[in-house]
Design an enzyme around this catalytic site. Structure first.
Site, PDB file in Angstrom:
ATOM      1  N   ASP A 121       7.446  67.676 -86.003  1.00  0.00           N
ATOM      2  CA  ASP A 121       8.469  67.158 -85.089  1.00  0.00           C
ATOM      3  C   ASP A 121       8.401  65.634 -85.012  1.00  0.00           C
ATOM      4  OD1 ASP A 121       9.430  69.662 -84.500  1.00  0.00           O
ATOM      5  OD2 ASP A 121       8.357  69.846 -82.597  1.00  0.00           O
ATOM      6  N   HIS A 132       3.974  70.341 -84.070  1.00  0.00           N
ATOM      7  CA  HIS A 132       4.172  69.111 -83.293  1.00  0.00           C
ATOM      8  C   HIS A 132       4.194  67.895 -84.228  1.00  0.00           C
ATOM      9  CE1 HIS A 132       3.945  66.476 -79.825  1.00  0.00           C
ATOM     10  NE2 HIS A 132       2.852  65.897 -80.292  1.00  0.00           N
TER      11      HIS A 132
END
Length: 108
Positions: free
Chosen positions: A79, A76
């Site tokens: 990202d 995450h």
């Protein structure tokens, strides 16, 4: 070595701040407030550099043989970093486009 989650959350924090400032820069440019837009882009770049440093530290640790546990939070975080990098470049382009729009409007 820092807690595996600390680095991920540091990345998320700095990349998220960078992305937010890039979006705010686009909003300022839309209002033709280019001075504030440029200020926010510069701040976004500083935040992005901090996020990138966290990533670089992890990569260098891995190169030294310090294994990095891959987890959903780290993915995450990566990202967020990628999105922040793209958003900063887009903000710069939007600022240029809005400058052109302003010039055209002033000529009319």
């Amino acid at each position: 070595m820092e807690n595996k989650y600390e680095v991920s959350f540091e990345l998320i924090l700095n990349a998220g701040n960078s992305k937010s400032k890039s979006l705010m820069a686009i909003e300022c440019a839309r209002e033709f407030d280019f001075q504030e837009a440029e200020k926010l882009v510069n701040e976004a770049a500083v935040d992005l550099k901090a996020a990138h440093k966290s990533q670089t530290d992890m990569i260098q640790g891995e190169a030294r043989g310090e294994s990095q546990e891959i987890n959903v939070i780290l993915i995450h975080a990566q990202d967020h970093l990628t999105t922040a990098m793209i958003m900063l470049e887009q903000a710069k382009e939007f600022i240029n486009v809005y400058k052109i729009i302003k010039e055209i409007k002033e000529r009319m």
